[in-house]
Scaffold this motif. Structure first.
Motif, PDB file in Angstrom:
ATOM      1  N   ASN A  55       2.149   9.018  10.372  1.00 31.28           N
ATOM      2  CA  ASN A  55       1.410   8.246  11.369  1.00 31.28           C
ATOM      3  C   ASN A  55      -0.086   8.513  11.323  1.00 31.28           C
ATOM      4  OD1 ASN A  55       3.778   7.100  12.282  1.00 31.28           O
ATOM      5  ND2 ASN A  55       4.032   8.517  13.995  1.00 31.28           N
ATOM      6  N   ASN A  56      -0.475   9.691  10.800  1.00 36.94           N
ATOM      7  CA  ASN A  56      -1.891  10.053  10.760  1.00 36.94           C
ATOM      8  C   ASN A  56      -2.588   9.621   9.466  1.00 36.94           C
ATOM      9  OD1 ASN A  56      -1.954  11.238  13.317  1.00 36.94           O
ATOM     10  ND2 ASN A  56      -1.232  13.207  12.529  1.00 36.94           N
ATOM     11  N   LEU A  57      -1.823   9.076   8.528  1.00 35.93           N
ATOM     12  CA  LEU A  57      -2.434   8.619   7.282  1.00 35.93           C
ATOM     13  C   LEU A  57      -3.371   7.446   7.558  1.00 35.93           C
ATOM     14  CD1 LEU A  57       0.579   8.657   4.784  1.00 35.93           C
ATOM     15  CD2 LEU A  57      -1.366  10.220   4.836  1.00 35.93           C
ATOM     16  N   GLN A  58      -4.472   7.407   6.790  1.00 35.55           N
ATOM     17  CA  GLN A  58      -5.441   6.332   6.946  1.00 35.55           C
ATOM     18  C   GLN A  58      -5.664   5.624   5.614  1.00 35.55           C
ATOM     19  OE1 GLN A  58      -9.005   8.124   8.525  1.00 35.55           O
ATOM     20  NE2 GLN A  58      -8.211   8.186  10.611  1.00 35.55           N
ATOM     21  N   ASP A  59      -5.976   4.320   5.699  1.00 33.03           N
ATOM     22  CA  ASP A  59      -6.328   3.602   4.478  1.00 33.03           C
ATOM     23  C   ASP A  59      -7.809   3.825   4.177  1.00 33.03           C
ATOM     24  OD1 ASP A  59      -7.830   1.913   6.101  1.00 33.03           O
ATOM     25  OD2 ASP A  59      -6.405   0.256   6.027  1.00 33.03           O
ATOM     26  N   ARG A 113      -0.659   1.322   8.199  1.00 33.51           N
ATOM     27  CA  ARG A 113       0.590   0.687   8.624  1.00 33.51           C
ATOM     28  C   ARG A 113       0.748  -0.653   7.943  1.00 33.51           C
ATOM     29  NH1 ARG A 113      -0.471   2.074  14.986  1.00 33.51           N
ATOM     30  NH2 ARG A 113       0.170   4.267  14.916  1.00 33.51           N
ATOM     31  N   LEU A 114       1.986  -1.077   7.796  1.00 31.33           N
ATOM     32  CA  LEU A 114       2.272  -2.382   7.207  1.00 31.33           C
ATOM     33  C   LEU A 114       2.002  -3.477   8.214  1.00 31.33           C
ATOM     34  CD1 LEU A 114       5.716  -1.627   5.529  1.00 31.33           C
ATOM     35  CD2 LEU A 114       3.532  -1.856   4.378  1.00 31.33           C
ATOM     36  N   GLN A 115       1.549  -4.638   7.693  1.00 28.11           N
ATOM     37  CA  GLN A 115       1.445  -5.798   8.565  1.00 28.11           C
ATOM     38  C   GLN A 115       2.837  -6.248   8.989  1.00 28.11           C
ATOM     39  OE1 GLN A 115      -1.020  -9.067   7.153  1.00 28.11           O
ATOM     40  NE2 GLN A 115       0.189 -10.556   8.262  1.00 28.11           N
ATOM     41  N   ASN A 116       3.833  -6.030   8.129  1.00 28.16           N
ATOM     42  CA  ASN A 116       5.181  -6.534   8.387  1.00 28.16           C
ATOM     43  C   ASN A 116       6.218  -5.540   7.863  1.00 28.16           C
ATOM     44  OD1 ASN A 116       7.513  -7.975   8.706  1.00 28.16           O
ATOM     45  ND2 ASN A 116       6.912  -9.699   7.421  1.00 28.16           N
ATOM     46  N   GLU A 117       6.852  -4.799   8.762  1.00 26.04           N
ATOM     47  CA  GLU A 117       7.870  -3.810   8.367  1.00 26.04           C
ATOM     48  C   GLU A 117       9.077  -4.466   7.699  1.00 26.04           C
ATOM     49  OE1 GLU A 117       7.757  -0.578   8.518  1.00 26.04           O
ATOM     50  OE2 GLU A 117       5.972  -0.207   9.728  1.00 26.04           O
ATOM     51  N   ALA A 118       9.284  -5.763   7.968  1.00 28.31           N
ATOM     52  CA  ALA A 118      10.443  -6.461   7.409  1.00 28.31           C
ATOM     53  C   ALA A 118      10.325  -6.673   5.900  1.00 28.31           C
ATOM     54  CB  ALA A 118      10.637  -7.804   8.108  1.00 28.31           C
ATOM     55  N   MET A 119       9.184  -6.270   5.302  1.00 28.14           N
ATOM     56  CA  MET A 119       9.020  -6.373   3.849  1.00 28.14           C
ATOM     57  C   MET A 119       9.940  -5.415   3.094  1.00 28.14           C
ATOM     58  SD  MET A 119       4.896  -6.469   3.343  1.00 28.14           S
ATOM     59  CE  MET A 119       3.868  -7.878   3.754  1.00 28.14           C
ATOM     60  N   ILE A 120      10.410  -4.362   3.752  1.00 28.89           N
ATOM     61  CA  ILE A 120      11.147  -3.294   3.065  1.00 28.89           C
ATOM     62  C   ILE A 120      12.611  -3.693   2.863  1.00 28.89           C
ATOM     63  CG2 ILE A 120      11.830  -0.874   3.147  1.00 28.89           C
ATOM     64  CD1 ILE A 120       9.394  -0.451   5.036  1.00 28.89           C
ATOM     65  N   MET A 175      -2.249   7.406  -0.719  1.00 30.73           N
ATOM     66  CA  MET A 175      -1.379   8.438  -1.276  1.00 30.73           C
ATOM     67  C   MET A 175      -0.589   9.087  -0.148  1.00 30.73           C
ATOM     68  SD  MET A 175      -1.784   8.762  -4.614  1.00 30.73           S
ATOM     69  CE  MET A 175      -1.457  10.457  -5.070  1.00 30.73           C
ATOM     70  N   LYS A 176       0.648   9.494  -0.447  1.00 32.62           N
ATOM     71  CA  LYS A 176       1.578  10.143   0.472  1.00 32.62           C
ATOM     72  C   LYS A 176       2.248   9.149   1.427  1.00 32.62           C
ATOM     73  CE  LYS A 176      -0.621  14.687   0.315  1.00 32.62           C
ATOM     74  NZ  LYS A 176      -1.160  15.831   1.090  1.00 32.62           N
ATOM     75  N   HIS A 177       1.810   7.896   1.422  1.00 31.37           N
ATOM     76  CA  HIS A 177       2.534   6.875   2.185  1.00 31.37           C
ATOM     77  C   HIS A 177       3.760   6.458   1.378  1.00 31.37           C
ATOM     78  CE1 HIS A 177       3.515   3.040   4.089  1.00 31.37           C
ATOM     79  NE2 HIS A 177       2.806   3.428   5.123  1.00 31.37           N
ATOM     80  N   PRO A 178       4.901   6.149   2.024  1.00 32.55           N
ATOM     81  CA  PRO A 178       6.103   5.751   1.276  1.00 32.55           C
ATOM     82  C   PRO A 178       5.901   4.527   0.391  1.00 32.55           C
ATOM     83  CG  PRO A 178       6.676   6.293   3.538  1.00 32.55           C
ATOM     84  CD  PRO A 178       5.180   6.297   3.463  1.00 32.55           C
ATOM     85  N   SER A 179       4.889   3.707   0.697  1.00 32.70           N
ATOM     86  CA  SER A 179       4.597   2.528  -0.126  1.00 32.70           C
ATOM     87  C   SER A 179       3.195   2.629  -0.735  1.00 32.70           C
ATOM     88  CB  SER A 179       4.725   1.250   0.706  1.00 32.70           C
ATOM     89  OG  SER A 179       6.039   1.087   1.204  1.00 32.70           O
ATOM     90  N   ALA A 180       2.777   3.838  -1.076  1.00 31.33           N
ATOM     91  CA  ALA A 180       1.452   4.051  -1.676  1.00 31.33           C
ATOM     92  C   ALA A 180       1.270   3.159  -2.900  1.00 31.33           C
ATOM     93  CB  ALA A 180       1.292   5.512  -2.078  1.00 31.33           C
ATOM     94  N   ARG A 181       0.005   2.771  -3.144  1.00 34.37           N
ATOM     95  CA  ARG A 181      -0.419   1.885  -4.237  1.00 34.37           C
ATOM     96  C   ARG A 181      -0.148   0.421  -3.933  1.00 34.37           C
ATOM     97  NH1 ARG A 181       2.504   1.725  -8.189  1.00 34.37           N
ATOM     98  NH2 ARG A 181       4.312   2.885  -7.464  1.00 34.37           N
TER      99      ARG A 181
END
Length: 256
Positions: free
Chosen positions: A39-43, A50-57, A179-185
């Protein structure tokens, strides 16, 4: 009747997602401390990542090709209908015994001799090859925008795929998850309906596009962005082999 990797979603978005300690596509329950770190990760714009749409996963599973085809071979499908994705892997140097993937398809190296680990137009560094990956896309399937840290040769064998490509210099405009986000890159933004109030930098991103047809090969340099749409039922096979350092600087400046 061997079951291979597949993915399923209730819409047409397929975003790579690897939770800490989990598997791609998994939604592993995290400890409170681990969730807090995420939750503390920043772009790179200083926003919460955070994702614009969690339903992408999507959800990961294993199934036979025949079962996948029963779901995927449809003529009419909407963006909010079920979508299915299928994948075969030839491990090669990643584990010739198939250890890189249960039930791996090593015969791909016989079927696709131009992707064998030999120096040629498609293979830059044979000893760095990351296997052969064949991906079967249902009409409408979207692979969200991302970059890979290696050179990539992509051959389309059936159907059509649309590629929207971006130079690495666009990195700071691509709304990347860090980096370190589950969907990094991968991009946080939904390319089909971008939220430009939340991600205003995206309007300045530049791209070009190509529609791949059967028999065509796309060379994707190291760190180039790509967003993919399956225009019809299709099959592509690709292989990665080493990297070049031509486009490292802009990617490093984005924190990767």
């Amino acid at each position: 009747d061997i079951k291979h990797r597949a993915e399923y979603n209730t819409n047409n978005h397929f975003l790579y997602h690897m939770p800490p300690g989990g598997s791609a596509g998994g939604m592993r329950r995290l400890s409170r401390a681990a969730q807090e770190k995420l939750n503390n990760l920043q772009d790179n714009q200083g926003r919460k990542a955070r994702l614009q749409n969690e339903a992408m996963i999507p959800e990961s599973l294993r199934m036979t090709f025949g079962d996948w085809l029963k779901h995927a071979n449809v003529t009419t499908v909407g963006s909010n209908d079920e979508h299915w994705y299928y994948r075969l892997i030839g491990c090669g140097y990643m584990g010739s015994d198939g250890s890189c993937d249960y039930g791996s398809t090593e015969a791909l190296f016989d079927e696709l001799p131009f992707f064998q680990p030999k120096s040629n137009l498609y293979i830059g560094e044979p000893e760095e090859q990351k296997g052969i990956h064949c991906r079967f896309g249902m009409k409408g399937v979207i692979a969200e925008n991302h970059f890979d840290g290696s050179r990539n040769s992509i051959a389309l064998l059936m159907g059509k795929r649309r590629y929207i490509l971006g130079h690495p210099q666009n990195c700071d405009k691509m709304t990347l998850l860090p980096m370190k986000h589950p969907s990094a890159r991968h991009s946080a933004i939904d390319y089909t309906k971008p939220d430009l109030e939340q991600y205003p930098e995206f309007i300045h991103a530049k791209s070009n596009e190509v529609v791949l047809e059967p028999g065509q090969v796309l060379y994707l340099p190291t760190n180039w962005f790509h967003f993919i749409v399956s225009l019809e039922l299709n099959m592509q096979c690709n292989t990665r082999s080493g990297l070049t350092d031509h486009y490292m600087e802009p990617i490093h400046q984005c924190g990767f």
